[in-house]
Design a protein around this motif. Structure first.
Motif, PDB file in Angstrom:
ATOM      1  N   ASP A 162       0.841  -1.200   0.000  1.00  0.00           N
ATOM      2  CA  ASP A 162       0.000   0.000   0.000  1.00  0.00           C
ATOM      3  C   ASP A 162       0.880   1.256   0.000  1.00  0.00           C
ATOM      4  OD1 ASP A 162      -2.153   1.731   0.152  1.00  0.00           O
ATOM      5  OD2 ASP A 162      -2.511   1.417   2.296  1.00  0.00           O
ATOM      6  N   ASP A 222       0.159   6.543   4.684  1.00  0.00           N
ATOM      7  CA  ASP A 222      -0.094   5.215   5.276  1.00  0.00           C
ATOM      8  C   ASP A 222       0.673   4.951   6.578  1.00  0.00           C
ATOM      9  OD1 ASP A 222      -1.477   2.698   4.877  1.00  0.00           O
ATOM     10  OD2 ASP A 222       0.454   1.780   4.431  1.00  0.00           O
ATOM     11  N   HIS A 240      -5.301   5.811   6.132  1.00  0.00           N
ATOM     12  CA  HIS A 240      -6.578   5.142   6.414  1.00  0.00           C
ATOM     13  C   HIS A 240      -6.547   4.490   7.798  1.00  0.00           C
ATOM     14  CE1 HIS A 240      -5.420   0.825   5.030  1.00  0.00           C
ATOM     15  NE2 HIS A 240      -4.311   1.524   5.108  1.00  0.00           N
ATOM     16  N   HIS A 241      -5.535   4.802   8.572  1.00  0.00           N
ATOM     17  CA  HIS A 241      -5.489   4.352   9.971  1.00  0.00           C
ATOM     18  C   HIS A 241      -5.924   5.509  10.866  1.00  0.00           C
ATOM     19  CE1 HIS A 241      -2.120   2.182   7.943  1.00  0.00           C
ATOM     20  NE2 HIS A 241      -2.591   1.157   8.600  1.00  0.00           N
ATOM     21  N   THR A 292      -4.650   3.156   1.731  1.00  0.00           N
ATOM     22  CA  THR A 292      -4.341   4.578   1.528  1.00  0.00           C
ATOM     23  C   THR A 292      -4.308   4.887   0.028  1.00  0.00           C
ATOM     24  OG1 THR A 292      -3.073   4.611   3.586  1.00  0.00           O
ATOM     25  CG2 THR A 292      -2.691   6.422   2.062  1.00  0.00           C
ATOM     26  N   ASP A 314      -3.511  -4.292   0.438  1.00  0.00           N
ATOM     27  CA  ASP A 314      -4.205  -4.052   1.705  1.00  0.00           C
ATOM     28  C   ASP A 314      -5.588  -4.711   1.766  1.00  0.00           C
ATOM     29  OD1 ASP A 314      -2.125  -2.750   2.880  1.00  0.00           O
ATOM     30  OD2 ASP A 314      -3.319  -1.043   3.551  1.00  0.00           O
TER      31      ASP A 314
END
Ligand SMILES: [Mn+2]
Length: 328
Positions: free
Chosen positions: A32, A94, A120-121, A140, A170
Motif C-alpha cells: 500500500d 499510510d 486510512h489508519h 491509503t 491491503d
C-alpha cells in the motif's frame, strides 16, 4: 466520494506552490505504502517537481516491478536528513503512527516544510499541517486515487500499476473488510489505465520459492486454536532450522484466516530473545487496532501489530488471555 474534496484540492494547491517535495512512509514498507509513494512520485516528476522518496529502512526488492531501483535513492542518513530539512513540502502516506517514521521521525518533525499526512489508519499528529484520514478505506492508495481524480490528474500506466498494488495488498486481493464498491470501481479504472490484474497478482502473491513453502508447512504444524482464537508461534530457532528469513514468513498470518471458527488470528514471532512481534487480524467486530495500541502498537480495526520486550511464552499467555477476556 466527495468527503475530502476540499482537502484534496488544498493538497494540490500545496503541490503547485512548492518545488522541493519529499514523499515518505512507515518502516517495513508494504504494498500500500509503495503504491502511494510511486504513483505520487510519478505524477510530481511529470510536473517537474524536485521530488524524492525517502523511507526509513530497507527498500523491499519485491516491488522491483514498480521501477523502485530507478526511483528510490539509497541516500545516507546524513543526506536524507539534509534533504528533509531543506524540503518545502513533505507528504507522509499510510504511516498509522508517526513513530513508524523511525530514524526519520525527528528530521521530519523539525523540518520547516509543510507536512501533509494521507492515511486510512486512526491517526493523531499535532504537528501535521494537513491531515487527510479516512478509516473507512481499505487502502491509503484509494485516497491517493481520489486525490488524482478530484484534481483531474491523468493516471498513466505506472501510476495505475502502483495504485493497483496498493489496493491488492491491503485488501488481501479484494477479500478483506472495507473492500467495497469504491475499491472495485477504482480497480476497473486502473485496469483501463494499464494495470494488469494477473501480472500484479503474480508479483504480490505468487513469488515464493519451493523452499519457502516447505518451511511454511513446517511452521504451520504449530498452529493452535481455542474457541474463536487461532495463533501461530514462531520461535527464533526455526529461522535457522528451516533456513528462512523473517521477511520470508510475511503473509503467513493470512493462512490462519482460513480456519472457519477463528475470529481473531495471531502470529507471535520471536525476533530475538525478549523481542517479540505480534501480528493480529480480525474477521469479526473485534478491534485489533485498539487492542494493539494498548500495547504500544498500531493498526486498524482488522489488522494490527505490536512489539513486546518479554519472554515469548509470557507474551503469548498475556495476549491470548487478554483477547479471550474481551472478545464477545
Ligand atoms: Mn495501508
Amino acid at each position: 466520494m466527495k468527503k475530502f474534496e476540499q482537502k484534496f484540492i488544498e493538497l494540490n494547491q500545496l503541490v503547485q506552490k512548492n518545488n522541493r517535495i519529499i514523499l515518505t512512509s512507515h518502516v517495513y514498507t508494504d504494498g500500500d505504502a509503495m503504491g502511494c509513494l510511486i504513483s505520487l512520485y510519478d505524477y510530481l516528476k511529470s510536473i517537474d517537481k524536485d521530488v524524492e522518496i525517502i523511507i526509513p529502512g530497507e527498500v523491499p526488492p519485491k516491488y522491483a516491478f514498480l521501477h523502485i531501483d530507478q526511483i528510490i535513492n539509497h541516500t545516507t542518513n546524513f543526506e536524507a536528513e539534509y534533504k528533509i530539512s531543506n524540503a518545502q513540502l513533505i507528504i507522509i502516506v499510510d504511516v498509522s503512527s508517526l513513530k513508524r517514521l523511525n530514524g526519520l521521525y525527528s528530521a521530519v518533525k523539525e523540518s520547516k516544510a509543510k507536512k501533509v499526512c494521507i492515511d486510512h489508519h486512526p491517526f493523531e499528529g499535532d504537528w501535521i499541517d494537513l491531515d487527510i484520514v479516512d478509516t473507512d478505506r481499505v487502502a491509503t492508495g484509494e485516497m491517493v486515487f481520489q486525490f488524482f481524480k478530484i484534481n483531474n490528474i491523468l493516471i498513466n500506466p505506472l501510476m495505475a500499476k502502483a495504485l493497483y498494488t496498493s489496493i491488492l495488498s491491503d485488501s488481501g486481493s479484494f477479500r478483506f473488510q472495507r473492500t467495497d464498491a469504491f475499491t472495485f470501481n477504482m480497480a476497473a479504472a486502473l485496469v483501463e489505465a494499464g494495470a494488469d490484474p494477473a501480472e500484479l497478482y503474480g508479483h504480490l502473491y505468487e513469488n515464493s520459492t519451493q523452499h519457502q513453502l516447505q518451511a511454511w508447512g513446517e511452521i504451520l504444524k504449530n498452529v493452535q486454536s481455542r474457541d474463536k482464537l487461532s495463533w501461530l508461534i514462531v520461535p527464533n530457532r526455526l529461522f535457522a532450522e528451516y533456513h528462512i528469513s523473517k521477511e520470508e514468513i510475511d503473509g503467513i498470518i493470512d493462512i490462519l484466516r482460513k480456519i472457519k471458527d477463528a475470529q481473531v488470528v495471531l502470529v507471535f514471532i520471536e525476533k530475538s530473545e525478549d523481542e517479540i512481534i505480534v501480528g493480529l487480524r480480525s474477521k469479526n467486530g473485534f478491534d485489533v487496532g485498539e487492542f494493539a495500541r494498548k500495547f504500544g502498537g498500531g493498526g486498524h480495526k482488522h489488522a494490527a501489530g505490536f512489539q513486546q520486550n518479554q519472554a515469548l511464552k509470557d507474551v503469548i499467555n498475556i495476549t491470548v488471555a487478554e483477547i479471550e477476556k474481551n472478545i464477545s
